[in-house]
Enzyme design. Structure first.
Site, PDB file in Angstrom:
ATOM      1  N   LEU A 100       4.709   4.626  -6.617  1.00  0.00           N
ATOM      2  CA  LEU A 100       3.407   4.866  -7.218  1.00  0.00           C
ATOM      3  C   LEU A 100       2.648   3.544  -7.203  1.00  0.00           C
ATOM      4  O   LEU A 100       3.241   2.481  -7.409  1.00  0.00           O
ATOM      5  CB  LEU A 100       3.548   5.371  -8.663  1.00  0.00           C
ATOM      6  CG  LEU A 100       4.227   6.730  -8.870  1.00  0.00           C
ATOM      7  CD1 LEU A 100       4.309   7.049 -10.355  1.00  0.00           C
ATOM      8  CD2 LEU A 100       3.498   7.836  -8.122  1.00  0.00           C
ATOM      9  N   ASP A 101       1.350   3.604  -6.969  1.00  0.00           N
ATOM     10  CA  ASP A 101       0.546   2.387  -7.028  1.00  0.00           C
ATOM     11  C   ASP A 101       0.720   1.721  -8.386  1.00  0.00           C
ATOM     12  O   ASP A 101       1.019   2.390  -9.392  1.00  0.00           O
ATOM     13  CB  ASP A 101      -0.935   2.720  -6.825  1.00  0.00           C
ATOM     14  CG  ASP A 101      -1.229   3.291  -5.448  1.00  0.00           C
ATOM     15  OD1 ASP A 101      -0.458   2.988  -4.516  1.00  0.00           O
ATOM     16  OD2 ASP A 101      -2.206   4.046  -5.322  1.00  0.00           O
ATOM     17  N   LYS A 102       0.508   0.423  -8.418  1.00  0.00           N
ATOM     18  CA  LYS A 102       0.640  -0.344  -9.667  1.00  0.00           C
ATOM     19  C   LYS A 102      -0.094   0.338 -10.815  1.00  0.00           C
ATOM     20  O   LYS A 102       0.450   0.467 -11.920  1.00  0.00           O
ATOM     21  CB  LYS A 102       0.104  -1.753  -9.461  1.00  0.00           C
ATOM     22  CG  LYS A 102       0.039  -2.584 -10.733  1.00  0.00           C
ATOM     23  CD  LYS A 102      -0.633  -3.923 -10.503  1.00  0.00           C
ATOM     24  CE  LYS A 102      -0.802  -4.693 -11.807  1.00  0.00           C
ATOM     25  NZ  LYS A 102      -1.519  -5.981 -11.603  1.00  0.00           N
ATOM     26  N   ARG A 110      -6.337   9.426  -3.605  1.00  0.00           N
ATOM     27  CA  ARG A 110      -7.538   8.609  -3.766  1.00  0.00           C
ATOM     28  C   ARG A 110      -8.442   8.725  -2.542  1.00  0.00           C
ATOM     29  O   ARG A 110      -9.667   8.859  -2.654  1.00  0.00           O
ATOM     30  CB  ARG A 110      -7.135   7.160  -4.030  1.00  0.00           C
ATOM     31  CG  ARG A 110      -6.293   6.997  -5.298  1.00  0.00           C
ATOM     32  CD  ARG A 110      -5.579   5.655  -5.356  1.00  0.00           C
ATOM     33  NE  ARG A 110      -6.515   4.535  -5.473  1.00  0.00           N
ATOM     34  CZ  ARG A 110      -6.136   3.261  -5.439  1.00  0.00           C
ATOM     35  NH1 ARG A 110      -4.846   2.954  -5.270  1.00  0.00           N
ATOM     36  NH2 ARG A 110      -7.037   2.305  -5.567  1.00  0.00           N
TER      37      ARG A 110
END
Length: 325
Positions: A143-145, A246
């Site tokens: 998962l992205d930060k 996104r």
């Protein structure tokens, strides 16, 4: 036979004669990946009829006796750190956690501490059996930060391989919740478009007309917010590309609120909000994206598991401010 033993002894049958060494070993030792077996051969850990063989492409012969030494996993290079974790499930094979926003998953140059991997090394200790010969957790997906939510992590090489295969075959279900600008129409659908590096900005991903990798996202509007200026949307991944949700939602005209790369709000949309909602949006520090649930079949027990989490408090507070309009 398991890879917990330090030495694996095998004999080549008539039907197996002529196979490559690495393929023969992969068939007999499914708990080890082919790349791991190839590395063990090249490092001199395989003997055939008492002689060390270091060529993975060598062909086996009927009646040959093979002995493979599988060293204990080496200590992890990242150091363990006592970072609190929200563990949803854990057994000897894997664990599932609810990752908070702001936590980087994997160490990288310039960011070698304070990551999820550092936290898992400290939390799991000796229950980590080793991935690729290193005593480290098996990160199956990232998962992205600044994306929060459910992640599964493998403790053993066999489970890591099985889960990676499940992700590749799309044999699981991932559900995300996002706050987006605008009210998607139709209210549900499927967004397609190959995703690759943006030709205009190499720090961004984009839907590209040539190259890239196939990507598909299914979405469904759960709630209209701020009289259609924003919406709570459920997204389900058919593929798992970098920044997929996104990028796809932006491509469709409904970027995520708070997204620093893709989600800049138009002035018209901001003016449609109350002063309090405008302040909440401006102060929101990340993309409003949460990995709400993950379902998969446990590679060891074959049990179907599903884990779900609520919206984190920051996204819920932002949603409440938009509902107040």
């Amino acid at each position: 036979m398991t890879v917990d033993d330090t030495r694996q002894k095998l004999e080549v049958s008539a039907e197996e004669a002529g196979q490559r060494l690495d393929r023969f070993l992969t068939a007999h030792l499914p708990d080890l990946s082919r790349s791991r077996l190839k590395a063990l051969i090249e490092d001199g850990h395989l003997q055939v009829d008492g002689a060390t063989i270091m060529q993975p492409s060598a062909r086996v012969k009927q009646g040959q006796r093979l002995e493979l030494h599988v060293p204990e996993a080496a200590p992890a290079l990242p150091e363990g750190e006592a970072i609190p974790l929200d563990i949803l499930f854990e057994d000897e094979h894997l664990l599932v956690l609810n990752k908070p926003a702001g936590l980087v998953v994997h160490p990288a140059p310039g960011n070698m501490t304070g990551t999820l991997v550092n936290a898992l090394i400290a939390h799991c200790g000796d229950s980590l059996k080793g991935i690729g010969g290193i005593k480290r957790p098996g990160i199956v997906h990232r998962l992205d930060k600044d994306t929060s939510g459910v992640m599964v992590v493998a403790k053993t090489e066999a489970v890591h391989k099985a889960l990676v295969d499940a992700f590749a075959k799309r044999d699981l279900e991932r559900r995300y919740l996002a706050l987006v600008w605008g009210l998607p129409a139709p209210s549900s659908g499927r967004i397609e478009g190959n995703i690759g590096r943006s030709p205009r900005n190499r720090k961004k991903m984009a839907v590209v007309t040539s190259g890239g990798r196939e990507a598909a996202t299914r979405y469904r509007v759960l709630e209209s917010l701020a009289q259609g200026t924003a919406a709570l949307v459920e997204c389900k991944l058919e593929t798992g590309r970098t920044h997929q949700i996104r990028v796809h939602m932006t491509e469709a005209g409904y970027p995520l609120i708070g997204d620093p790369l893709y989600g800049r709000a138009s002035q018209a949309r901001m003016r449609a909000l109350t002063a309090a909602a405008q302040s909440a949006v401006k102060a929101f520090p990340r993309q409003a994206l949460h990995a709400a649930s993950l379902g998969f079949r446990h590679p060891a027990s074959c049990e179907c598991l599903e884990f779900a989490t609520e919206l984190p408090s920051d996204i819920q507070a932002l949603k409440d401010s938009l509902e107040a309009l």
